[in-house]
Structure formats: C-alpha cells, structure tokens
Design an enzyme around this catalytic site. Sequence first.
Site, mmCIF file in Angstrom:
data_model
loop_
_atom_site.group_PDB
_atom_site.id
_atom_site.type_symbol
_atom_site.label_atom_id
_atom_site.label_comp_id
_atom_site.label_asym_id
_atom_site.label_seq_id
_atom_site.Cartn_x
_atom_site.Cartn_y
_atom_site.Cartn_z
ATOM 1 N N GLY B 134 -29.369 -28.686 2.332
ATOM 2 C CA GLY B 134 -28.189 -28.288 1.552
ATOM 3 C C GLY B 134 -28.606 -27.528 0.302
ATOM 4 O O GLY B 134 -28.678 -28.101 -0.781
ATOM 5 N N TYR B 135 -28.882 -26.274 0.455
ATOM 6 C CA TYR B 135 -29.356 -25.450 -0.668
ATOM 7 C C TYR B 135 -28.317 -24.383 -1.044
ATOM 8 O O TYR B 135 -27.649 -24.455 -2.050
ATOM 9 C CB TYR B 135 -30.694 -24.767 -0.311
ATOM 10 C CG TYR B 135 -31.941 -25.558 -0.678
ATOM 11 C CD1 TYR B 135 -31.992 -26.942 -0.559
ATOM 12 C CD2 TYR B 135 -33.092 -24.901 -1.123
ATOM 13 C CE1 TYR B 135 -33.150 -27.648 -0.878
ATOM 14 C CE2 TYR B 135 -34.246 -25.598 -1.448
ATOM 15 C CZ TYR B 135 -34.265 -26.972 -1.321
ATOM 16 O OH TYR B 135 -35.405 -27.656 -1.636
ATOM 17 N N SER B 168 -28.613 -25.062 8.259
ATOM 18 C CA SER B 168 -29.071 -24.980 9.653
ATOM 19 C C SER B 168 -28.975 -26.331 10.322
ATOM 20 O O SER B 168 -29.445 -27.326 9.790
ATOM 21 C CB SER B 168 -30.530 -24.523 9.711
ATOM 22 O OG SER B 168 -30.730 -23.433 8.871
ATOM 23 N N GLU B 250 -41.400 -24.537 3.382
ATOM 24 C CA GLU B 250 -40.558 -23.769 4.302
ATOM 25 C C GLU B 250 -41.181 -22.404 4.589
ATOM 26 O O GLU B 250 -41.296 -21.985 5.727
ATOM 27 C CB GLU B 250 -39.151 -23.586 3.721
ATOM 28 C CG GLU B 250 -38.279 -22.677 4.601
ATOM 29 C CD GLU B 250 -36.841 -22.547 4.118
ATOM 30 O OE1 GLU B 250 -36.548 -22.963 2.989
ATOM 31 O OE2 GLU B 250 -36.025 -22.033 4.901
ATOM 32 N N GLU B 376 -36.413 -9.102 -0.314
ATOM 33 C CA GLU B 376 -36.403 -8.611 -1.698
ATOM 34 C C GLU B 376 -36.852 -9.700 -2.674
ATOM 35 O O GLU B 376 -37.598 -9.426 -3.616
ATOM 36 C CB GLU B 376 -34.993 -8.119 -2.060
ATOM 37 C CG GLU B 376 -34.587 -6.820 -1.363
ATOM 38 C CD GLU B 376 -34.277 -6.983 0.126
ATOM 39 O OE1 GLU B 376 -34.029 -8.120 0.574
ATOM 40 O OE2 GLU B 376 -34.301 -5.952 0.848
#
Lengths: 377, 393
Positions: B134-135, B168, B250, B376
């Site tokens: 949950g970001y 996800s 990650e 980016e």
Amino acid sequence: MAVLTEEQSMLRDAAKSWVSEKSPVTAFRKMRDSGNEDGFDKAAWKEIAEMGWTGIIIPEEFGGSGLGYLTLGLVLEEMGRTLTAAPLLSTAAATSALLIAGNDAQKKEWLPKLAEGKAIAALAVDEKSHHAPSHMTLEAKKTGGGYTLNGKKLFVQDGGAADLLVVAARTAGKADEKNGITLFLVPGNASGLKRTKLKSVDSRGVANLEFHNVEVPGSAVLGAVDNGFDVLDATLDRARAALAAEMLGAATQEFETTLDYLKTRVQFGQVIGTFQALQHRAAKMFTDLELTRSCVEAALTAIDRNANDIPALVSLAKAKVNELAHLVSNEMVQMHGGIGMTDAHDSGLYLKRARAAEATYGSASFHRDRYARLMGY
Amino acid sequence: MSAAEKLDPELESFRAEARAWLAENFPPSLKDKDVSMTAMAGITLSGDAKLWQERMGAKGWGTPTYPKQYGGGGLTNAQARVLQQEMARIGAKNPIGGMGVMMFGPTLLEYGNEEQKARHVPGIVTGTVRWCQGYSEPNAGSDLAALRTQAVDKGDHYLVNGQKIWTSGAQFADWCFCLVRTDNSKKHEGISFLLIDMKSPGVEVRPIKLISGNSPFCETFFTDVKVPKENLMGPLNGGWTIGKRLLQFERAGLGSGGGSAGRGGAAQGIDEIAKKYVGTDEKGRIAEHQMSARAFALTIARAQAEAKSNAGPNQTTSIMKNAGSKLQQERAELLLEIMGSQGLGWEGEGFTREEIESTRAWLGGKAVTIYGGTAEIQNNIIAKRILGLLDHQ
C-alpha cells in the site's frame, strides 16, 4: 571495475599516477603542437618501456611479465584517460600475432626486444577506407626461397615508426576470400617499402605503406602459408579489445570532466547540473558506461582464459564502446557549450580521438554484423 | 562460481546434502515449472505443486537466507547459491515467491520487533500468507511522500481512512504493508509504516483493468479501518526510512527480473522466433538487441562479483532497473514487429497461444518503466545519489 589481483591493482595505480604526473592531456597537446611526425613522444615511450608495460602480454621466458590482456587493458584505460599517445597498442597488436603463430626462432628474435620496448611493431591489414580484414590484394609472390611483396596498406597505426611490421598479404585466391591470406614479418626499413606519415585528425602516428618489390625470406612467413586469416582475426580481436579499453578510459574521463562542468557552470543563478534535462542525459551516459565496462572487461578476461567466445565478446565490446565513445564525446562538446568548441578546451581532442578510434579495427556496424554472423542470426 | 568456491569442502558437503534432499522431495512433474506466480495470482495450489510448496516451506529453503528461528533456511549466501545451482541443475523452481518474500520479508527482518517477526515471517516462509503493497495513491505517484491516507491515534488502535492505488495482487492478499500519514505538519517525517489485515471491516478492493486485459493492480479503499497499535512497524513517523529500504529490495528484485529478460528469459530466443517469421536479421536489429541483453547480463555478473569482493552493493546496481526494464520493452516491441499481423491478435482463432501471450506481454510490459519508480525517477536517483548533481532550486 573487475575484481583485480593485488598485482593488477598495483599496476593500475602506478599507471594512474604516471599518466597524471608525466602524461596529462597538456603533454599530448604539446606533442601535437610541436608538429611531431611520429605521433608520440619518444621520451614518454622510453618511460613506458622502463615501467614494463611493453612486456605485459609477453611470457616471462621471453622477458615479459606474462600478466595478460586484462592487465594491459587496465594500463591502456589509464592512458586513454589522458589521451596518452604511444605505440603500446600497435606493438601489442603485432606482438599478439607472434604469440599466436610465431615459431621459436621468430619469438626468440622479436619478443625480448618488444618486451623491453627496444622495438616498435605495427599491424598492417586494411587496404580500404573501412576495416575489412578479408579484403586483401597486397600480393606476395613466391620467388626462389622467399616472397616478393607488392601493393599497399592504408592508415596503419604507428606504421611510420615501426621497426617490425606484421603484414597480411595474399598468396592465393581472390581479393575478398579468406583462404589464400598469409602473414609476413617485414622490417620497417625493408628495401622497396615506402612509408608516408599522415597527419590525422587525432594527431596520432598513422602511415600509408607502399610495397614495391619488397623481398622477404621464407623465414618471414608467420604461421601457415595461405591459412593466415584465422591468426589475423585472432590477432585483431586482441587489438580490438585493447583499443576498447583505451576508449573506455577516454570516455570515462570525458564523462567525469563534463560532470565537473555541470557542477560548476552557473546560468540562471544556479549550476546547470540542477537542470533535469541535463541530469537525465548524465544518467544515461553513466548507465552506458557501466554496461560497456562489463563488456570490455569480459572480452579481455575471455582472451586471458582463452575462452571459446572471444570473437563474440570482442565484437560486443568494440560495438558498445564505439557507441559509448560517440555519445559521450558529442555530449562533452555540447554540454560545455561555447568553450567546448574551442581548440583551447580538451573536448575537441577527445572528440577527435574518439572518432579515429571508432573507425579503427571495425565500426559499430561492422561488429554488429560480425556478432550476428557468429551467433548464427 | 570461483575456483575457491568449487573446492570449499564444507560447501561441497552442503551441495551433497541439498542434492540428496532435492532428489527425494522435488516432484519431477514440476520440472521447469514456476508455481510461485500461480500462488500469487490467487489460484489455490493442488497436487504436486502444493506438495512442493509445503516441502520447501517446511524446510525453509524457499527463503534460504532467512533466519532459522522464524522458519527460514538459515543458509549463508554461499550455501544459497549452491542450493540455487542444484535446483537449476534439475529444473526445480522456487515455489515460494511474491511480495512477501521479495520485499516485505527482508524489511520486516530488519525493522520489525520480535513479536512482529515471530508473527509474520513464518507465513512468508511457507508461502501461505500473501502480502500486498500500500504505497501509491491517486495524488502520490512519483511524489510518493505526498501520500494522504490518514491513520489517527484512537488510544488502543489507529483509525485509517484513505485510498491506495496500484496495489498489486490486493484482491488475493491477506495483509497489506502500508505507508500512512500520522502527522500532517511534516511531509517525509509524518509518515508511518503500518501492517493492515485485509480482512478488516472497511477495506474494499477494486481490480483495475489494464491495456493488456489483465488486472494485476487494484484500487484499495480504507474506510474507518481499525488497526491495532501493535501493527505499527518501526517508530511512529519513522515510516519513510523503512519504506525506502523496502523499495531498494523491490528494485533489486525488478533488476534481476530484467536479468532474465536480458538472458532471453524462459521463452525461446528472439533470434529463433525471428527465423520462423521473417527469416533473417536483415537490419541488424536483433543482433543489436541481443548484444544489449548480453551487456546487461555481463553487468549483473560483474556487479555480483564486485559486491562479493567488496562485501556490499556498489553504484553499478543503480542502473539495473532502467537498463533491465528498457531491454524487456525493447524485446517485446521487436517481437511484435517480427510477428507482423500475427502479433496483432487479441484472442480467439487465427493466432497461436504464444502469439497472444507475446502481444499481451508487450502491453503488460508498459508497466515496468512505471512501477517501482519510473524511468525518470530512476534517472533522478542516479543523477542525485550517484553523480552528486543537486536539486533544482
């Protein structure tokens, strides 16, 4: 940077301090401005020989240190950083041919001299404006016990100063056939050999060679008659990998110099390195530098291990380093703005060397094609 | 593998042990089959797949370097590499995977308290508890620290309200590790790291349909969700540091994913596919791609060798996410072009299963330069952290 042995680290550090103290870019600039026709400083070459760099790839039994190609690459990388011009690479290229195919007598005659830096050697291959190692028309005709050479070679690196030339010639077959190529050891002062020193954009020592009935004995044949292409190709791979190391060093320095400029040049009240348009281009260069370093080190290591995939790894390294050199040298000029266009700034020197090195021993598209062929695409 | 490693007698005895255990416990029917993703997608495992997951979970070898006290394998990195080699030798894939293993587990081991580790690590090790992340929020993407999901102190619990996005696998997850705002007066220093049970009242999950037709991501809504205080991981308002650490895990994982793309992945080589559809490599573009893929694979190998000799990661790893994701997209675009109209099928007759999968993968792959920090943002990180360039004022 590859994981190095203690000996390799020491040699690299020695090279790093020598180039910064004795051979900074100002030394190259001075050599260029002096109109030096050889394209290198003889005193610097003497020091290079004294430090043992000329013997790095030559086995101990012939007076070298036998440290190998990765070690040679470390030294060339440092030399590339300061644009140090010396016939080390050319000599190593020709030496490689002797190491691969030389008989005992040939090795005994030449390797100790080459290891000590008492002889300069060069590899004479190309006859057209583009690298094409199977295109060979320089004719070597069997006459009595020896051969007579007629024809020409273009843009031979350090060909003007070389005491020994490894010359690829045609002894049978047609111009673009791989069969029928033979390598010869020809003294630089051979009678009938005309050497024209060229003034190249990068101010290095390149020469055109004309062979007018140059006679050599049968003992001058290096390797097997008519079957010299494989030796030539393996020799070229060593030269390409070594050149890739020099080019990697130059590109690394170009990048670091440019990065310093981004951190100091002030416009709009702040250093220009705070602009994201420039930051992302710097990040792209850094990424390419890292990827290319892996390829160059892998190619040199493969040569030292005599691995099966030397040709593919070398073509990968040379193609990648060509693209890198192209990008970073152009960005160096562009990011420096007006000052980058001036002769007083180093950008132009790096740009010129980059293009010359890119064309030497195969362009990026030459090596992409070769890689594709090797992999069976 | 270095020569020294080959000769290490202790490692060799571990190799024998691993080989013997695998021979006894790996179901041959699963050769070259990866069941870890199936488990993540919410499909309940059965038969040999279930058996393999249970056995690896019980042995702790799905998380080989996790400490033994929480059910992990307790292996050294060298032993883990040997285990990996032995598994690869017989085509055995790790059945324990997902975000718990890759991202949350290592962070939990580093920042969790004893009680949290004892409670949550075993479920990760056995692959029985699924975690989601949950970001991101609708207004906090690349600028993650702008997140607004609130956790208000209510004495014995936090009351959570807000919305997360791009979570996800949230529709299959049992738990969520979540960044929440616990102080509105500060940006980065007002964020906490909270573990939320997805079965709590007030949690609502809506899958998002993507251009690939799949729904790997969800929107997750929290409405007056009560979260016990013991589920705060790390200090109050100290969540940003933990959250960033997790992102490192990650990105390292995503980088190695790019590595499998770099090596050509499990799928057929692109050159073989090209031969089938267009014959040759007339423009040299396949060679160009394969060369970039090889350069990437060599860079992974170099970074690993250097990390091993320097006992820590180096700056080379910072390029992995961008380089790997770019390669993966480039490969997918090239495949589409190679297949011509056969690469333009959505579903149904006229197209092979491989063609459809490849087309869907091309679309699904557009995510890889966006998630885990966009290309980016990665470039910003390289420019600022590695190259030392400053923020624009």
